[in-house]
Design an enzyme around this catalytic site. Sequence first.
Site, PDB file in Angstrom:
ATOM      1  N   GLY A 178      64.461   2.436  80.064  1.00  0.00           N
ATOM      2  CA  GLY A 178      62.691   3.194  79.896  1.00  0.00           C
ATOM      3  C   GLY A 178      62.909   3.961  81.508  1.00  0.00           C
ATOM      4  N   PHE A 199      56.773   4.913  84.148  1.00  0.00           N
ATOM      5  CA  PHE A 199      56.290   4.804  85.508  1.00  0.00           C
ATOM      6  C   PHE A 199      57.197   3.383  86.605  1.00  0.00           C
ATOM      7  CE2 PHE A 199      52.430   6.497  83.704  1.00  0.00           C
ATOM      8  CZ  PHE A 199      52.119   7.406  84.512  1.00  0.00           C
ATOM      9  N   VAL A 255      67.885   1.839  72.342  1.00  0.00           N
ATOM     10  CA  VAL A 255      69.067   0.415  72.636  1.00  0.00           C
ATOM     11  C   VAL A 255      68.408  -0.755  71.427  1.00  0.00           C
ATOM     12  CG1 VAL A 255      68.775  -1.849  74.415  1.00  0.00           C
ATOM     13  CG2 VAL A 255      68.557   0.667  75.221  1.00  0.00           C
ATOM     14  N   GLU A 286      37.363   7.327  76.669  1.00  0.00           N
ATOM     15  CA  GLU A 286      38.070   8.666  77.080  1.00  0.00           C
ATOM     16  C   GLU A 286      38.055   9.755  75.526  1.00  0.00           C
ATOM     17  OE1 GLU A 286      40.205   7.103  81.085  1.00  0.00           O
ATOM     18  OE2 GLU A 286      41.085   7.622  79.171  1.00  0.00           O
ATOM     19  N   ASP A 346      54.841  -2.359  81.375  1.00  0.00           N
ATOM     20  CA  ASP A 346      54.058  -3.390  81.024  1.00  0.00           C
ATOM     21  C   ASP A 346      54.881  -3.774  79.935  1.00  0.00           C
ATOM     22  OD1 ASP A 346      51.380  -2.306  80.931  1.00  0.00           O
ATOM     23  OD2 ASP A 346      52.275  -0.242  79.855  1.00  0.00           O
ATOM     24  N   ALA A 374      49.680   2.607  85.716  1.00  0.00           N
ATOM     25  CA  ALA A 374      50.543   3.147  85.754  1.00  0.00           C
ATOM     26  C   ALA A 374      50.693   3.163  87.593  1.00  0.00           C
ATOM     27  CB  ALA A 374      50.205   4.369  86.229  1.00  0.00           C
TER      28      ALA A 374
END
Length: 420
Positions: A10, A13, A78, A170, A299, A315
């Site tokens: 991954g 962040f 993976v 947003e 996460d 983040a």
Amino acid sequence: MQEHHVVVIGGGFAGLQLVNGLKGAPVRITLIDRRNHHLFQPLLYQVATTLLSTSEIAWPIRSLYRDRPEVTTLLAEVTGIDRQAKTVLLKGGESIGYDTLVLATGATHAYFGHDEWEPVAPGLKTLEDATTIRRRVLLAFEQAEMETDPAVREALLTFVIVGAGPTGVELAGIISELARVTLPPEFRHIDTRTTKVILVEAGPRVLSSFAEDLSAYAQKTLEKLGVEVRLGHAVTACTAEGVTMGDTFVPCRTIVWAAGVQASPAATWLGAPADRAGRVVVDPALRAPGEEDIFVAGDTAMVIWESGKPVPGIAPAAKQQGAYVAKVIRARLAGRPAPAPFRYRHQGSLATIGKSAAIIDFGWLKLRGWLAWWIWGIAHIYFLIGTRSRLAVALSWVWIYMSRQHSARLITQKETMREE
């Protein structure tokens, strides 16, 4: 003696913060990701709503570590973990051995058992998602311009966003501003100001993770922008023709899913306990249960905060976890005692509503409006990677603020599903 091999799955962040934290350590690192870029997800909605281009919020992972010869980057998928053999299984049959494994595989959108809704109601987690949503939003206006049937035209000019968390709020604010401020002078047969933007939320308020007064301010600001907020409405169906909320059907051609997340299959790979969202329930050192050499961060991990609530999937939390795991690995290699258990330090919650209003909750200080929007913008620019990206985003925002023109309104691929 062979160097300790750390495999990181991954490039988000948590993964990048871990790799950065191991700089100079006696390790070799293999970083695996299905995509070749690191994505600044907090600004992904701005790509979806034509404010920014993809290159302004994403960077090739290889370029980030070109001066780190101990870091090998692999573009691969993976498929599983063999804990006994200490290997990572890749699609195509290859495998990679590890001494220490870190799973930071992130999350995707969850449809609560209705995955069949995804083709007509895309979520927003990847660049591909963002460009798909941008294309559908822009095509809706283009098709409405040529449509002679009033009912079809109204459906084309109706946009439904499901979920009133930060992403949903947003998106709704920017799409409404696009329709009411930017586009009206550019179309001749339709008035884009008649566009309906509907924000649907099953809960009792928008931005439920914020204080109630900030949530109320956000809803009032959205309504001033022309967004129709429907609270206490659970979506029961999504089709190419529209959205059903309870017994109410709303004809629309563009639906965006911003409700709920589902973790990667990491828990399944490990056979580990997971919460309802599929996140691995880790120990205080962010290790997978019963595993000394497997860590889970970001996460993908279910971490309990001091308040008794799960650490939020944002983040700063992912970066803190990545940095912590790097400290644990360094301590092990140096023969030092392990650091104290992971402790999340909340730095505040931020959300923007349109291009000149935002809310900020630092706990001890709450801000709203224009000042909060500038602080929100400065904070996001600060966390972008590289001077070039910071400058590009800052210039884009200044241009948009001054000219009211969005800078990335390109339809780059046919949306055949919408053209049938």
